[in-house]
Design a protein around this motif. Structure first.
Motif, mmCIF file in Angstrom:
data_model
loop_
_atom_site.group_PDB
_atom_site.id
_atom_site.type_symbol
_atom_site.label_atom_id
_atom_site.label_comp_id
_atom_site.label_asym_id
_atom_site.label_seq_id
_atom_site.Cartn_x
_atom_site.Cartn_y
_atom_site.Cartn_z
ATOM 1 N N LEU A 86 -32.197 -15.394 20.370
ATOM 2 C CA LEU A 86 -31.713 -13.864 21.357
ATOM 3 C C LEU A 86 -30.822 -12.804 21.248
ATOM 4 O O LEU A 86 -30.622 -11.964 21.706
ATOM 5 N N GLU A 87 -29.644 -13.529 21.010
ATOM 6 C CA GLU A 87 -28.405 -13.308 20.607
ATOM 7 C C GLU A 87 -28.712 -11.653 19.763
ATOM 8 O O GLU A 87 -27.627 -10.256 20.186
ATOM 9 N N ALA A 127 -33.973 -9.559 7.454
ATOM 10 C CA ALA A 127 -32.872 -10.500 8.378
ATOM 11 C C ALA A 127 -33.142 -11.127 9.538
ATOM 12 O O ALA A 127 -32.564 -12.348 9.733
ATOM 13 N N GLY A 128 -33.565 -10.560 10.254
ATOM 14 C CA GLY A 128 -34.601 -11.049 11.398
ATOM 15 C C GLY A 128 -35.357 -12.273 11.578
ATOM 16 O O GLY A 128 -35.675 -13.500 12.201
ATOM 17 N N THR A 129 -36.061 -11.977 10.596
ATOM 18 C CA THR A 129 -37.474 -12.889 9.906
ATOM 19 C C THR A 129 -36.902 -14.763 9.910
ATOM 20 O O THR A 129 -37.564 -15.523 11.189
ATOM 21 N N PRO A 130 -35.976 -15.040 9.517
ATOM 22 C CA PRO A 130 -35.503 -16.496 9.244
ATOM 23 C C PRO A 130 -35.181 -17.049 10.544
ATOM 24 O O PRO A 130 -35.498 -18.065 11.016
ATOM 25 N N LEU A 131 -34.377 -15.913 11.773
ATOM 26 C CA LEU A 131 -33.435 -16.266 13.172
ATOM 27 C C LEU A 131 -35.133 -16.724 13.656
ATOM 28 O O LEU A 131 -34.956 -17.868 14.542
ATOM 29 N N LEU A 132 -36.028 -15.574 14.017
ATOM 30 C CA LEU A 132 -37.245 -16.303 14.017
ATOM 31 C C LEU A 132 -38.484 -17.616 13.542
ATOM 32 O O LEU A 132 -38.842 -18.377 14.894
ATOM 33 N N PHE A 147 -42.121 -11.186 13.898
ATOM 34 C CA PHE A 147 -41.175 -10.401 13.922
ATOM 35 C C PHE A 147 -41.499 -9.087 13.913
ATOM 36 O O PHE A 147 -40.884 -8.316 14.988
ATOM 37 N N HIS A 148 -42.381 -8.279 13.665
ATOM 38 C CA HIS A 148 -43.313 -6.697 14.496
ATOM 39 C C HIS A 148 -43.195 -6.936 15.846
ATOM 40 O O HIS A 148 -42.993 -5.624 16.244
ATOM 41 N N ASP A 149 -44.392 -8.297 16.817
ATOM 42 C CA ASP A 149 -43.864 -7.858 17.514
ATOM 43 C C ASP A 149 -42.609 -7.937 18.682
ATOM 44 O O ASP A 149 -42.400 -7.199 19.504
ATOM 45 N N LEU A 150 -41.724 -8.726 18.179
ATOM 46 C CA LEU A 150 -39.986 -8.702 18.818
ATOM 47 C C LEU A 150 -40.011 -6.996 18.288
ATOM 48 O O LEU A 150 -38.567 -6.435 19.518
ATOM 49 N N LEU A 153 -41.751 -4.739 20.766
ATOM 50 C CA LEU A 153 -40.652 -4.963 22.032
ATOM 51 C C LEU A 153 -38.932 -4.602 22.342
ATOM 52 O O LEU A 153 -38.963 -3.669 22.585
ATOM 53 N N SER A 154 -38.253 -4.601 21.064
ATOM 54 C CA SER A 154 -37.018 -3.861 21.131
ATOM 55 C C SER A 154 -37.013 -2.512 21.231
ATOM 56 O O SER A 154 -36.464 -1.575 21.538
ATOM 57 N N VAL A 155 -38.281 -1.904 19.955
ATOM 58 C CA VAL A 155 -38.278 -0.544 20.316
ATOM 59 C C VAL A 155 -38.833 -0.205 21.426
ATOM 60 O O VAL A 155 -38.964 0.984 22.486
ATOM 61 N N GLY A 156 -39.876 -0.561 22.088
ATOM 62 C CA GLY A 156 -40.381 -0.208 23.346
ATOM 63 C C GLY A 156 -39.495 -0.134 24.406
ATOM 64 O O GLY A 156 -39.541 0.659 25.594
ATOM 65 N N ILE A 157 -39.029 -1.095 24.495
ATOM 66 C CA ILE A 157 -37.507 -1.310 26.151
ATOM 67 C C ILE A 157 -36.358 0.109 25.494
ATOM 68 O O ILE A 157 -36.363 0.551 26.128
ATOM 69 N N ALA A 158 -36.283 -0.078 24.194
ATOM 70 C CA ALA A 158 -35.215 1.165 24.393
ATOM 71 C C ALA A 158 -36.168 2.727 24.136
ATOM 72 O O ALA A 158 -35.336 3.852 24.831
ATOM 73 N N LEU A 159 -37.252 3.651 23.610
ATOM 74 C CA LEU A 159 -37.920 4.033 24.180
ATOM 75 C C LEU A 159 -37.815 4.715 25.850
ATOM 76 O O LEU A 159 -38.056 5.171 26.260
ATOM 77 N N ALA A 160 -38.301 3.274 26.545
ATOM 78 C CA ALA A 160 -38.904 3.610 28.155
ATOM 79 C C ALA A 160 -37.869 3.480 28.686
ATOM 80 O O ALA A 160 -37.313 4.272 29.433
ATOM 81 N N THR A 161 -36.581 3.746 28.071
ATOM 82 C CA THR A 161 -35.493 3.525 29.394
ATOM 83 C C THR A 161 -34.247 4.524 28.572
ATOM 84 O O THR A 161 -33.369 5.291 29.234
ATOM 85 N N GLU A 162 -34.600 5.517 27.995
ATOM 86 C CA GLU A 162 -33.716 5.874 27.330
ATOM 87 C C GLU A 162 -33.878 7.455 28.118
ATOM 88 O O GLU A 162 -32.264 8.435 27.758
ATOM 89 N N HIS A 163 -34.057 7.380 29.100
ATOM 90 C CA HIS A 163 -33.751 9.044 30.067
ATOM 91 C C HIS A 163 -33.530 8.205 31.112
ATOM 92 O O HIS A 163 -33.366 9.326 31.994
ATOM 93 N N HIS A 164 -33.403 6.713 31.241
ATOM 94 C CA HIS A 164 -33.174 6.651 32.847
ATOM 95 C C HIS A 164 -31.376 6.554 32.849
ATOM 96 O O HIS A 164 -30.737 7.321 32.071
ATOM 97 N N SER A 165 -30.765 6.864 34.105
ATOM 98 C CA SER A 165 -29.478 7.389 34.444
ATOM 99 C C SER A 165 -28.275 6.143 33.651
ATOM 100 O O SER A 165 -27.860 6.571 33.434
ATOM 101 N N GLU A 166 -28.585 5.563 33.505
ATOM 102 C CA GLU A 166 -28.214 4.191 32.946
ATOM 103 C C GLU A 166 -29.320 3.296 32.206
ATOM 104 O O GLU A 166 -29.471 2.296 32.618
#
Length: 195
Positions: A86-87, A127-132, A147-150, A153-166
Protein backbone atom coordinates in the motif's frame (compact mmCIF):
# COMPACT_ATOMS: atom_id res chain seq x y z
CA UNK A 1 31.86 12.50 -36.63
CA UNK A 2 32.47 13.25 -32.94
CA UNK A 3 31.08 16.77 -33.41
CA UNK A 4 27.89 15.30 -34.88
CA UNK A 5 27.51 12.94 -31.92
CA UNK A 6 27.98 15.76 -29.39
CA UNK A 7 25.45 17.89 -31.32
CA UNK A 8 23.03 14.97 -31.25
CA UNK A 9 23.52 14.56 -27.48
CA UNK A 10 22.98 18.29 -26.91
CA UNK A 11 19.85 18.21 -29.08
CA UNK A 12 18.56 15.16 -27.18
CA UNK A 13 19.10 16.85 -23.80
CA UNK A 14 17.57 20.14 -24.99
CA UNK A 15 14.52 18.35 -26.43
CA UNK A 16 14.10 16.29 -23.25
CA UNK A 17 14.37 19.38 -21.03
CA UNK A 18 11.75 21.25 -23.06
CA UNK A 19 9.55 18.13 -23.19
CA UNK A 20 9.60 17.82 -19.39
CA UNK A 21 8.34 21.40 -19.08
CA UNK A 22 5.71 20.98 -21.81
CA UNK A 23 4.44 17.65 -20.44
CA UNK A 24 4.22 19.14 -16.94
CA UNK A 25 2.11 21.98 -18.37
CA UNK A 26 0.00 20.11 -20.94
CA UNK A 27 0.22 16.41 -20.03
CA UNK A 28 0.58 13.66 -22.61
CA UNK A 29 -0.96 15.89 -25.29
CA UNK A 30 2.00 18.29 -25.27
CA UNK A 31 2.65 19.50 -28.80
CA UNK A 32 5.66 17.87 -30.45
CA UNK A 33 5.90 20.83 -32.83
CA UNK A 34 6.02 23.28 -29.92
CA UNK A 35 8.67 21.15 -28.21
CA UNK A 36 10.77 21.23 -31.39
CA UNK A 37 10.31 24.99 -31.83
CA UNK A 38 11.15 25.78 -28.19
CA UNK A 39 14.19 23.48 -28.27
CA UNK A 40 15.38 25.21 -31.44
CA UNK A 41 15.34 22.07 -33.58
CA UNK A 42 13.20 20.77 -36.40
CA UNK A 43 10.34 18.33 -35.98
CA UNK A 44 12.40 15.70 -37.82
CA UNK A 45 15.10 15.98 -35.14
CA UNK A 46 12.56 15.40 -32.40
CA UNK A 47 11.20 12.36 -34.25
CA UNK A 48 14.71 11.01 -34.87
CA UNK A 49 15.39 10.99 -31.12
CA UNK A 50 11.83 10.07 -30.10
CA UNK A 51 10.11 8.20 -32.95
CA UNK A 52 6.77 8.09 -31.10
CA UNK A 53 4.98 10.21 -28.50
CA UNK A 54 5.22 7.19 -26.19
CA UNK A 55 9.03 7.14 -26.54
CA UNK A 56 9.17 10.82 -25.56
CA UNK A 57 6.90 10.28 -22.54
CA UNK A 58 8.99 7.28 -21.43
CA UNK A 59 12.12 9.44 -21.50
CA UNK A 60 10.41 12.26 -19.57
CA UNK A 61 9.31 9.92 -16.75
CA UNK A 62 12.34 7.60 -16.71
CA UNK A 63 14.14 9.02 -13.66
CA UNK A 64 11.11 9.21 -11.37
CA UNK A 65 10.02 5.73 -12.39
CA UNK A 66 13.51 4.59 -11.38
CA UNK A 67 12.96 6.05 -7.90
CA UNK A 68 9.64 4.21 -7.60
CA UNK A 69 11.34 0.97 -8.61
CA UNK A 70 14.09 1.51 -6.01
CA UNK A 71 11.40 2.15 -3.40
CA UNK A 72 9.67 -1.14 -4.29
CA UNK A 73 12.91 -3.06 -3.85
CA UNK A 74 13.51 -1.49 -0.42
CA UNK A 75 9.94 -2.14 0.70
CA UNK A 76 10.10 -5.78 -0.36
CA UNK A 77 12.17 -6.49 2.79
CA UNK A 78 9.44 -5.07 5.05
CA UNK A 79 7.74 -7.54 7.41
CA UNK A 80 4.23 -6.17 6.88
CA UNK A 81 3.68 -7.03 3.22
CA UNK A 82 0.26 -5.36 3.01
CA UNK A 83 1.56 -2.07 4.42
CA UNK A 84 4.57 -2.24 2.09
CA UNK A 85 2.39 -2.79 -0.98
CA UNK A 86 0.00 0.00 0.00
CA UNK A 87 2.86 2.41 0.71
CA UNK A 88 4.34 1.71 -2.72
CA UNK A 89 0.98 2.04 -4.47
CA UNK A 90 0.37 5.33 -2.65
CA UNK A 91 3.75 6.58 -3.90
CA UNK A 92 2.90 5.50 -7.45
CA UNK A 93 -0.47 7.24 -7.23
CA UNK A 94 1.04 10.40 -5.75
CA UNK A 95 3.50 10.58 -8.64
CA UNK A 96 0.84 9.79 -11.25
CA UNK A 97 -1.30 12.63 -9.86
CA UNK A 98 1.56 15.15 -9.65
CA UNK A 99 3.25 14.28 -12.96
CA UNK A 100 0.77 15.24 -15.66
CA UNK A 101 0.93 12.80 -18.52
CA UNK A 102 2.25 9.77 -16.61
CA UNK A 103 -1.18 8.19 -16.23
CA UNK A 104 -1.82 8.80 -19.94
CA UNK A 105 1.54 7.25 -20.81
CA UNK A 106 0.70 4.16 -18.79
CA UNK A 107 -2.67 3.78 -20.53
CA UNK A 108 -0.76 3.39 -23.80
CA UNK A 109 0.73 0.20 -22.37
CA UNK A 110 -1.94 -2.47 -22.11
CA UNK A 111 -0.74 -5.77 -20.64
CA UNK A 112 0.86 -7.94 -23.30
CA UNK A 113 2.88 -11.13 -23.40
CA UNK A 114 5.86 -9.16 -24.76
CA UNK A 115 5.97 -5.67 -23.22
CA UNK A 116 8.53 -3.14 -24.41
CA UNK A 117 11.68 -3.76 -22.40
CA UNK A 118 12.37 -0.14 -21.42
CA UNK A 119 8.78 0.95 -20.87
CA UNK A 120 7.59 2.65 -17.70
CA UNK A 121 4.88 0.03 -17.27
CA UNK A 122 7.34 -2.84 -17.61
CA UNK A 123 9.74 -1.29 -15.10
CA UNK A 124 6.91 -0.72 -12.62
CA UNK A 125 5.64 -4.27 -13.11
CA UNK A 126 9.07 -5.79 -12.49
CA UNK A 127 9.48 -3.73 -9.32
CA UNK A 128 5.94 -3.99 -7.95
CA UNK A 129 5.12 -7.63 -8.67
CA UNK A 130 7.35 -9.00 -5.87
CA UNK A 131 5.52 -6.75 -3.38
CA UNK A 132 2.18 -8.06 -4.62
CA UNK A 133 3.33 -11.70 -4.53
CA UNK A 134 4.60 -11.25 -0.98
CA UNK A 135 1.26 -9.78 0.12
CA UNK A 136 -0.65 -12.61 -1.61
CA UNK A 137 1.60 -15.23 -0.03
CA UNK A 138 0.94 -13.67 3.41
CA UNK A 139 -2.83 -13.74 2.79
CA UNK A 140 -3.01 -9.92 2.94
CA UNK A 141 -4.27 -9.59 -0.66
CA UNK A 142 -6.61 -11.85 -2.61
CA UNK A 143 -4.84 -14.35 -4.84
CA UNK A 144 -6.64 -13.28 -8.02
CA UNK A 145 -5.33 -9.68 -7.84
CA UNK A 146 -2.79 -8.96 -10.58
CA UNK A 147 -0.24 -6.21 -10.91
CA UNK A 148 -2.18 -4.89 -13.91
CA UNK A 149 -5.29 -4.62 -11.71
CA UNK A 150 -3.36 -2.40 -9.30
CA UNK A 151 -1.78 -0.35 -12.07
CA UNK A 152 -5.18 0.15 -13.74
CA UNK A 153 -6.64 1.24 -10.40
CA UNK A 154 -3.84 3.77 -9.83
CA UNK A 155 -3.96 5.10 -13.38
CA UNK A 156 -7.76 5.30 -13.29
CA UNK A 157 -7.75 7.29 -10.07
CA UNK A 158 -5.08 9.66 -11.40
CA UNK A 159 -6.99 10.26 -14.63
CA UNK A 160 -10.33 10.65 -12.87
CA UNK A 161 -9.02 13.29 -10.48
CA UNK A 162 -6.64 15.34 -12.65
CA UNK A 163 -9.18 18.14 -13.23
CA UNK A 164 -10.33 18.43 -9.61
CA UNK A 165 -9.36 21.57 -7.73
CA UNK A 166 -7.35 19.40 -5.31
CA UNK A 167 -6.47 16.26 -7.28
CA UNK A 168 -4.13 14.80 -4.65
CA UNK A 169 -6.79 15.01 -1.92
CA UNK A 170 -9.45 13.43 -4.12
CA UNK A 171 -7.05 10.75 -5.37
CA UNK A 172 -6.10 9.84 -1.81
CA UNK A 173 -9.77 9.57 -0.85
CA UNK A 174 -10.53 7.27 -3.79
CA UNK A 175 -7.46 5.16 -3.07
CA UNK A 176 -8.58 4.66 0.54
CA UNK A 177 -12.08 3.74 -0.68
CA UNK A 178 -10.63 1.19 -3.08
CA UNK A 179 -8.44 -0.34 -0.39
CA UNK A 180 -10.99 -0.28 2.44
CA UNK A 181 -14.05 -1.11 0.37
CA UNK A 182 -17.39 0.62 0.52
CA UNK A 183 -19.10 -1.74 2.94
CA UNK A 184 -19.40 -0.80 6.63
CA UNK A 185 -17.02 -2.82 8.77
CA UNK A 186 -14.50 -3.31 5.99
CA UNK A 187 -10.93 -3.82 7.05
CA UNK A 188 -9.23 -0.39 7.41
CA UNK A 189 -6.28 0.38 5.16
CA UNK A 190 -2.86 0.06 6.75
CA UNK A 191 0.01 2.13 5.57
CA UNK A 192 0.29 5.62 4.28
CA UNK A 193 -3.28 6.50 3.31
CA UNK A 194 -3.84 9.95 4.78
CA UNK A 195 -6.96 11.21 6.51
Amino acid sequence: MTGQRSDARRNYQRILSVAETEVAAHGADASLERIARTAGVGSATVRRHFPTRQALLEAVFHERIGHLCDSARRLNDTDDSRAALLEWLQGLLDYAVSARGLADALTYEPPTDQPATNSCGNALEEAGTPLLRHAIRDGAVKGEVTFHDLLTLSVGIALATEHHSEPAVQADRLFRLAVEGISPGSRPADGPARA
